[in-house]
Design a protein around this motif. Structure first.
Motif, mmCIF file in Angstrom:
data_model
loop_
_atom_site.group_PDB
_atom_site.id
_atom_site.type_symbol
_atom_site.label_atom_id
_atom_site.label_comp_id
_atom_site.label_asym_id
_atom_site.label_seq_id
_atom_site.Cartn_x
_atom_site.Cartn_y
_atom_site.Cartn_z
ATOM 1 N N LYS A 98 30.738 50.623 -16.932
ATOM 2 C CA LYS A 98 29.307 50.595 -16.607
ATOM 3 C C LYS A 98 29.057 50.412 -15.124
ATOM 4 O O LYS A 98 28.188 51.069 -14.543
ATOM 5 N N ALA A 99 29.802 49.505 -14.468
ATOM 6 C CA ALA A 99 29.513 49.164 -13.076
ATOM 7 C C ALA A 99 30.040 50.173 -12.070
ATOM 8 O O ALA A 99 29.574 50.207 -10.925
ATOM 9 N N VAL A 100 31.014 51.006 -12.476
ATOM 10 C CA VAL A 100 31.658 51.892 -11.502
ATOM 11 C C VAL A 100 31.665 53.353 -11.914
ATOM 12 O O VAL A 100 32.051 54.212 -11.126
ATOM 13 N N GLY A 101 31.248 53.672 -13.129
ATOM 14 C CA GLY A 101 31.254 55.058 -13.573
ATOM 15 C C GLY A 101 32.654 55.533 -13.916
ATOM 16 O O GLY A 101 33.481 54.772 -14.418
ATOM 17 N N ASP A 102 32.936 56.799 -13.624
ATOM 18 C CA ASP A 102 34.231 57.389 -13.956
ATOM 19 C C ASP A 102 35.321 56.915 -12.998
ATOM 20 O O ASP A 102 35.113 56.852 -11.778
ATOM 21 N N ILE A 103 36.472 56.610 -13.560
ATOM 22 C CA ILE A 103 37.682 56.310 -12.787
ATOM 23 C C ILE A 103 38.739 57.292 -13.278
ATOM 24 O O ILE A 103 39.275 57.145 -14.379
ATOM 25 N N VAL A 104 39.021 58.307 -12.474
ATOM 26 C CA VAL A 104 40.024 59.309 -12.834
ATOM 27 C C VAL A 104 41.389 58.809 -12.362
ATOM 28 O O VAL A 104 41.544 58.387 -11.211
ATOM 29 N N VAL A 105 42.377 58.868 -13.259
ATOM 30 C CA VAL A 105 43.700 58.316 -12.973
ATOM 31 C C VAL A 105 44.743 59.410 -13.167
ATOM 32 O O VAL A 105 44.762 60.091 -14.201
ATOM 33 N N VAL A 106 45.600 59.545 -12.162
ATOM 34 C CA VAL A 106 46.612 60.603 -12.150
ATOM 35 C C VAL A 106 47.985 59.964 -12.008
ATOM 36 O O VAL A 106 48.171 59.033 -11.205
ATOM 37 N N GLN A 107 48.949 60.468 -12.780
ATOM 38 C CA GLN A 107 50.333 60.032 -12.605
ATOM 39 C C GLN A 107 51.076 61.073 -11.784
ATOM 40 O O GLN A 107 51.147 62.248 -12.153
ATOM 41 N N ASP A 109 54.383 62.800 -9.606
ATOM 42 C CA ASP A 109 55.782 63.101 -9.906
ATOM 43 C C ASP A 109 56.704 61.962 -9.488
ATOM 44 O O ASP A 109 57.805 61.821 -10.031
ATOM 45 N N ASP A 110 56.243 61.160 -8.525
ATOM 46 C CA ASP A 110 57.051 60.031 -8.049
ATOM 47 C C ASP A 110 56.895 58.791 -8.920
ATOM 48 O O ASP A 110 57.495 57.750 -8.648
ATOM 49 N N GLY A 111 56.092 58.902 -9.986
ATOM 50 C CA GLY A 111 55.887 57.770 -10.883
ATOM 51 C C GLY A 111 54.721 56.890 -10.513
ATOM 52 O O GLY A 111 54.280 56.062 -11.319
ATOM 53 N N LEU A 112 54.208 57.018 -9.284
ATOM 54 C CA LEU A 112 53.044 56.231 -8.889
ATOM 55 C C LEU A 112 51.816 56.689 -9.678
ATOM 56 O O LEU A 112 51.663 57.873 -9.984
ATOM 57 N N ILE A 113 50.959 55.739 -9.976
ATOM 58 C CA ILE A 113 49.707 56.011 -10.687
ATOM 59 C C ILE A 113 48.562 55.819 -9.699
ATOM 60 O O ILE A 113 48.443 54.763 -9.085
ATOM 61 N N GLU A 114 47.738 56.855 -9.542
ATOM 62 C CA GLU A 114 46.652 56.835 -8.556
ATOM 63 C C GLU A 114 45.303 56.798 -9.259
ATOM 64 O O GLU A 114 45.023 57.601 -10.148
ATOM 65 N N MET A 115 44.470 55.846 -8.839
ATOM 66 C CA MET A 115 43.131 55.662 -9.400
ATOM 67 C C MET A 115 42.077 56.038 -8.367
ATOM 68 O O MET A 115 42.193 55.688 -7.188
ATOM 69 N N SER A 116 41.043 56.723 -8.805
ATOM 70 C CA SER A 116 39.939 57.119 -7.934
ATOM 71 C C SER A 116 38.771 56.162 -8.126
ATOM 72 O O SER A 116 38.163 56.100 -9.192
ATOM 73 N N PHE A 117 38.472 55.402 -7.061
ATOM 74 C CA PHE A 117 37.407 54.398 -7.097
ATOM 75 C C PHE A 117 36.238 54.848 -6.218
ATOM 76 O O PHE A 117 36.420 55.605 -5.253
ATOM 77 N N PRO A 118 35.040 54.348 -6.493
ATOM 78 C CA PRO A 118 33.941 54.554 -5.550
ATOM 79 C C PRO A 118 34.214 53.811 -4.242
ATOM 80 O O PRO A 118 34.827 52.742 -4.236
ATOM 81 N N ASN A 119 33.797 54.415 -3.137
ATOM 82 C CA ASN A 119 33.942 53.781 -1.823
ATOM 83 C C ASN A 119 32.951 52.616 -1.737
ATOM 84 O O ASN A 119 31.747 52.810 -1.832
ATOM 85 N N ARG A 120 33.494 51.408 -1.575
ATOM 86 C CA ARG A 120 32.657 50.212 -1.475
ATOM 87 C C ARG A 120 32.857 49.541 -0.124
ATOM 88 O O ARG A 120 33.132 48.350 -0.031
ATOM 89 N N GLU A 121 32.733 50.353 0.920
ATOM 90 C CA GLU A 121 32.943 49.828 2.270
ATOM 91 C C GLU A 121 32.001 48.651 2.533
ATOM 92 O O GLU A 121 30.797 48.742 2.286
ATOM 93 N N PRO A 122 32.525 47.534 3.027
ATOM 94 C CA PRO A 122 31.678 46.364 3.256
ATOM 95 C C PRO A 122 30.878 46.487 4.548
ATOM 96 O O PRO A 122 31.209 47.274 5.444
#
Length: 265
Positions: A98-107, A109-122
């Motif tokens: 609810k607070a952030v909307g969609d979070i697309v997550v990609v695995q 080839d190197d095994g790292l998991i990457e999450m797409s977050f909204p930019n919350r620059e302070p």
């Protein structure tokens, strides 16, 4: 009722490091009181629950031992790890909160998991706007203070300051609902941080993926580079890779499974 539970160490490739999260996949939502009770019983930084909707998105909720959390990175990373490893989900997967909307997550080839977050620059705070509880709650005075939707961010000149600062947790608790991050340029990484959240979860969070949606844009602008490596310098420690692209911040990490079991509620 029996439920499958996973205990995952997130933002690390080493057992007993990073930030532990519990992950409980669900077919339908439990009552909120039951989810909070499970999270309290687990007594980990967060317990994540998710349910697949008719459109193929995983609705996700996060609970600390104390309360529901609006945005959690490490338990999302752990949840994606469970989907990729145990439910054979195809990459990418999409979580929705609810607070952030969609979070697309990609695995990768190197095994790292990457999450797409909204930019919350302070945004920087003027000296007159810095709460007294923040000034009194940190043993070392910061060079500047920033703020976003999640936390006050105290900026220091050296990584040693981040390592050595001692929080007065009772003072910082008065800043609720916001938490407190401390950060500085890194020694072996682009920047380092720690995270205190006495009002929402505990004393010090081992690794806080969500706050890097704010830390990464700040350091990307300051260092004039969009790709950054980050150390969360807690006792357990954690490593993150961050990439800033416009209104999105991509946060990547590894996971290690500690436990798979069954709980009864």
């Amino acid at each position: 009722m029996k439920l499958t539970i996973f205990h995952i160490d997130a933002f690390t490739d080493t057992p007993f490091k990073g930030n532990p999260a519990a992950v409980v996949p669900l077919n339908t939502w439990l009552p909120e009181a039951d989810m909070q009770a499970i999270a309290t019983e687990n007594n980990l930084s967060e317990t994540a629950f998710f349910v697949l909707d008719a459109n193929g998105k995983f609705h996700i909720r996060w609970f600390s031992p104390m309360t529901e959390i609006a945005f959690c990175g490490h338990a999302t990373l752990a949840s994606a790890y469970v989907l990729f490893r145990h439910q054979m989900a195809a990459s990418p997967v999409t979580f929705w909160a609810k607070a952030v909307g969609d979070i697309v997550v990609v695995q990768g080839d190197d095994g790292l998991i990457e999450m797409s977050f909204p930019n919350r620059e302070p945004s920087p705070l003027a000296a007159a706007d810095i709460p007294p509880a923040l000034k009194e709650g940190l043993s070392i005075a910061p060079l500047e203070v920033l703020k976003n939707q999640q936390a006050y961010i105290a900026v220091y000149g050296r990584q040693d300051d981040v390592l050595n600062v001692v929080p007065d947790l009772q003072r910082l608790k008065a800043l609720a609902p916001l938490d407190v991050a401390v950060t500085a340029p890194g020694v072996q990484h682009d920047f380092a941080s720690r995270y205190f959240w006495p009002a929402n979860g505990g004393d010090e969070d081992p690794v806080t993926g969500s706050i890097h949606a704010g830390l990464a844009p700040y350091w990307a602008r300051r260092l004039d580079q969009p790709l950054l490596t980050a150390l969360q310098a807690s006792r357990r420690g954690g490593l993150l890779t961050c990439r800033v692209e416009g209104d999105r911040v991509y946060v990547s990490g590894s996971c290690v499974q500690y436990l798979e079991g069954t709980i009864e509620v």
